[in-house]
Scaffold this motif. Structure first.
Motif, PDB file in Angstrom:
ATOM      1  N   LEU A  11       0.811  -1.221   0.000  1.00  9.93           N
ATOM      2  CA  LEU A  11       0.000   0.000   0.000  1.00  9.93           C
ATOM      3  C   LEU A  11       0.837   1.261   0.000  1.00  9.93           C
ATOM      4  N   LEU A  12       2.035   1.175   0.567  1.00  7.88           N
ATOM      5  CA  LEU A  12       2.893   2.354   0.651  1.00  7.88           C
ATOM      6  C   LEU A  12       3.957   2.380  -0.443  1.00  7.88           C
ATOM      7  N   ASP A  13       3.926   1.361  -1.320  1.00  8.81           N
ATOM      8  CA  ASP A  13       4.910   1.262  -2.400  1.00  8.81           C
ATOM      9  C   ASP A  13       4.488   2.162  -3.554  1.00  8.81           C
ATOM     10  N   ASN A  14       5.340   3.128  -3.901  1.00  8.47           N
ATOM     11  CA  ASN A  14       5.030   4.092  -4.960  1.00  8.47           C
ATOM     12  C   ASN A  14       5.629   3.689  -6.303  1.00  8.47           C
ATOM     13  N   SER A  15       6.164   2.458  -6.378  1.00  8.40           N
ATOM     14  CA  SER A  15       6.760   1.993  -7.633  1.00  8.40           C
ATOM     15  C   SER A  15       5.657   1.567  -8.600  1.00  8.40           C
ATOM     16  N   HIS A  16       6.055   1.169  -9.791  1.00  3.73           N
ATOM     17  CA  HIS A  16       5.087   0.798 -10.827  1.00  3.73           C
ATOM     18  C   HIS A  16       4.185  -0.349 -10.366  1.00  3.73           C
ATOM     19  N   GLY A  17       4.741  -1.290  -9.623  1.00  3.08           N
ATOM     20  CA  GLY A  17       3.958  -2.439  -9.179  1.00  3.08           C
ATOM     21  C   GLY A  17       3.287  -2.243  -7.837  1.00  3.08           C
ATOM     22  N   GLY A  18       3.498  -1.099  -7.204  1.00  5.48           N
ATOM     23  CA  GLY A  18       2.932  -0.857  -5.883  1.00  5.48           C
ATOM     24  C   GLY A  18       1.507  -0.347  -5.946  1.00  5.48           C
ATOM     25  N   LEU A  19       0.878  -0.271  -4.771  1.00 10.33           N
ATOM     26  CA  LEU A  19      -0.526   0.114  -4.693  1.00 10.33           C
ATOM     27  C   LEU A  19      -0.739   1.552  -4.248  1.00 10.33           C
ATOM     28  N   TYR A  20       0.344   2.258  -3.911  1.00 10.71           N
ATOM     29  CA  TYR A  20       0.152   3.557  -3.282  1.00 10.71           C
ATOM     30  C   TYR A  20      -0.640   4.530  -4.147  1.00 10.71           C
TER      31      TYR A  20
ATOM     32  N   LYS B  93      -5.598  -7.063  -5.529  1.00 10.51           N
ATOM     33  CA  LYS B  93      -4.165  -7.289  -5.727  1.00 10.51           C
ATOM     34  C   LYS B  93      -3.778  -8.713  -5.361  1.00 10.51           C
ATOM     35  N   ALA B  94      -4.255  -9.171  -4.198  1.00 11.02           N
ATOM     36  CA  ALA B  94      -3.831 -10.484  -3.696  1.00 11.02           C
ATOM     37  C   ALA B  94      -4.482 -11.622  -4.467  1.00 11.02           C
ATOM     38  N   ALA B  95      -5.800 -11.556  -4.666  1.00 15.18           N
ATOM     39  CA  ALA B  95      -6.532 -12.704  -5.204  1.00 15.18           C
ATOM     40  C   ALA B  95      -6.618 -12.719  -6.728  1.00 15.18           C
ATOM     41  N   ILE B  96      -6.593 -11.546  -7.357  1.00 13.94           N
ATOM     42  CA  ILE B  96      -6.801 -11.498  -8.807  1.00 13.94           C
ATOM     43  C   ILE B  96      -5.499 -11.243  -9.563  1.00 13.94           C
ATOM     44  N   GLU B  97      -4.704 -10.285  -9.096  1.00 14.10           N
ATOM     45  CA  GLU B  97      -3.497  -9.919  -9.844  1.00 14.10           C
ATOM     46  C   GLU B  97      -2.295 -10.793  -9.495  1.00 14.10           C
ATOM     47  N   ASP B  98      -2.070 -11.041  -8.202  1.00 10.49           N
ATOM     48  CA  ASP B  98      -0.859 -11.767  -7.788  1.00 10.49           C
ATOM     49  C   ASP B  98      -1.047 -13.276  -7.744  1.00 10.49           C
ATOM     50  N   ASP B  99      -2.088 -13.716  -7.072  1.00  6.36           N
ATOM     51  CA  ASP B  99      -2.294 -15.141  -6.833  1.00  6.36           C
ATOM     52  C   ASP B  99      -2.763 -15.877  -8.091  1.00  6.36           C
ATOM     53  N   ARG B 100      -3.384 -15.140  -9.004  1.00  5.98           N
ATOM     54  CA  ARG B 100      -3.933 -15.739 -10.221  1.00  5.98           C
ATOM     55  C   ARG B 100      -4.902 -16.878  -9.885  1.00  5.98           C
ATOM     56  N   LYS B 101      -5.674 -16.665  -8.846  1.00  2.00           N
ATOM     57  CA  LYS B 101      -6.640 -17.665  -8.413  1.00  2.00           C
ATOM     58  C   LYS B 101      -7.716 -17.891  -9.471  1.00  2.00           C
ATOM     59  N   PHE B 102      -7.946 -16.883 -10.296  1.00  2.00           N
ATOM     60  CA  PHE B 102      -8.998 -16.954 -11.309  1.00  2.00           C
ATOM     61  C   PHE B 102      -8.369 -16.879 -12.701  1.00  2.00           C
TER      62      PHE B 102
END
Length: 456
Positions: free
Chosen positions: A27-36, A113-122
């Motif tokens: 949440l505090l990551d301001n990089s391209h892959g972060g959520l800030y 972020k966790a369930a759809i983008e990173d985990d690729r659960k779907f």
């Protein structure tokens, strides 16, 4: 010009009380892959509720000093908010509904972020996987109510409407509330707020204390349609396509009030789905309505649909002018049919699994200049696929009007060019010109500069 701001710290009040270290870092990551950045822009939009500003780029520039961060404590988390719009506070204390919306933003951004983008659960390459992802976002937000009979009415319409039209949306909402209907909208002002406001009175008169006012949004549009404070359940979907799917999967009927390009996009999305052969027998009440002053607006919408999608599409909806009681009665009758159909088919009341949504309505559309130029806007294709491409064209106009990324693309590269069959282009140009003439493309008081050029 200086705008009054306030610094504060707030606790979640029973929601999202704890976060992992990894979530805080994201949440505090301001990089391209972060959520800030997405977290900051959505949070600022929520805090800017009621300001009348519908320009994502201008909002970010107006509150450049705004910052939001997370404080980890032994008893849970707090949000440290600096430079927030003062309109979100009463006597220095944040309005409770706005505070709840902030933590809904936090919840959904982390889940996506966790369930759809990173985990690729779907599997987002399949229609089933995308629908499953939408289902899980809504379930994670606790918006699916399995023990409730169908009663959720989706209301679409513009955030830039006249006082006449706004009052009419309240009258319709009131009649729905008297009949025990709950309301779901895009959660913003105008036609998204009016039905909720009216329904609260109808619910109060019927002593309904469990009335639901659902708001469904997505990061790209939230600045233009900040959640209004009546919304008591808010969900943020990853993109406009999943947002639209959430509406039609959860809703038991749809009412369309006057609006602009965004409302046209929603109409085309739903008509395209209803035109799919697999949905031919599926009941889905759809009503276009407004006051007498909006009669010409719906005539133009109806003419556009006739010229592009044909008479079969026109059979999918009713147009009711200046009659809130009849609108509510027709919705109630239509929802009875929905209940009987789903009961007979064994489908859930809370999520319309039987509705067939073609992949063309689910693929996220990025409105770049190239993609807008290359849209297949011709009649040499199945009608529901033409509806999908017309929907994308209007989605691009919305992006160029109010979304931060779209506005910047227009500033850099000039107008979007929309090309296609001459008959379709003529109808589209006429409809968009009528939106501009009626001040439906931006909030009143601000001159509209078109972000598009229709090539006939």
């Amino acid at each position: 010009m200086e705008f009054e701001v306030i610094d504060t710290q707030i606790s979640p009040g029973g929601r999202m009380e704890v976060l992992s270290k990894a979530e805080v870092v994201q949440l505090l990551d301001n990089s391209h892959g972060g959520l800030y950045q997405v977290f900051r822009s959505c949070a600022l939009a929520v805090l800017n509720c009621g300001s009348g500003l519908d320009d994502g780029k201008e909002l970010l520039e107006r509150y450049k000093s705004f910052d939001i961060s997370i404080i980890q404590r032994e008893r849970g988390i707090k949000l440290d908010v600096k430079g927030a719009p003062a309109s979100a506070f009463v006597d220095g204390v944040m309005i409770k509904g706005i505070q709840e919306h902030l933590f809904a933003v936090l919840r959904d951004i982390l889940f996506i972020k966790a369930a759809i983008e990173d985990d690729r659960k779907f599997d987002l390459n399949t229609t089933e996987g995308i629908s499953d992802a939408v289902f899980h976002v809504m379930r994670n937000a606790n918006l699916l109510k399995p023990q409730v009979n169908p009663n959720l009415v989706v209301c679409w319409g513009g955030h830039s409407i006249s006082s006449d039209e706004y009052d009419y949306t309240k009258h319709v909402g009131y009649q729905l509330g008297l009949r025990g209907m709950d309301i779901c909208t895009g959660c913003g002002p105008g036609a998204m707020k009016g039905p909720m406001k009216g329904a609260t009175i109808g619910h109060a008169k019927q002593r309904i204390t469990t009335g639901r006012y659902l708001g469904i949004t997505e990061p790209g549009i939230i600045a233009a349609e900040a959640p209004n404070p009546i919304v008591n359940d808010l969900a943020i979907l990853p993109d406009i396509e999943k947002r639209l799917e959430a509406f039609v999967r959860m809703g038991h009927a749809v009412i369309v009030f006057p609006g602009g390009a965004g409302t046209a996009e929603e109409i085309l999305y739903l008509l395209g789905i209803l035109l799919h052969p697999d949905n031919a027998e599926l009941p889905f009440p759809l009503i276009f309505t407004g006051p007498e002053t909006a009669a010409d607006y719906f005539r133009q919408i109806d003419q556009f649909i006739a010229a592009t999608l044909g008479p079969k599409a026109q059979q999918s909806y009713q147009i009711i002018v200046n009659d809130p009681v009849r609108v509510a009665q027709e919705v109630q009758a239509g929802i009875r049919q929905v209940r009987e159909f789903r009961k007979a088919k064994g489908d859930a009341y809370y999520f319309n699994w039987l509705l067939k949504i073609d992949a063309e309505f689910q693929k996220p559309f990025e409105p770049t200049h190239e993609n807008m130029r290359n849209l297949a806007l011709h009649k040499n294709q199945e009608t529901h696929l033409l509806a999908a491409n017309l929907r994308r064209a209007f989605s691009g106009v919305v992006a160029g009007n109010v979304k931060n990324q779209g506005i910047r693309a227009i500033e850099k590269h000039g107008h979007f060019e929309i090309r296609g069959d001459s008959e379709i282009m003529a109808s589209m140009d006429t409809l968009l010109a009528s939106f501009v003439a009626q001040n439906r493309m931006k909030l009143p008081g601000k001159a509209y500069t078109p972000c598009y050029r229709v090539i006939k």
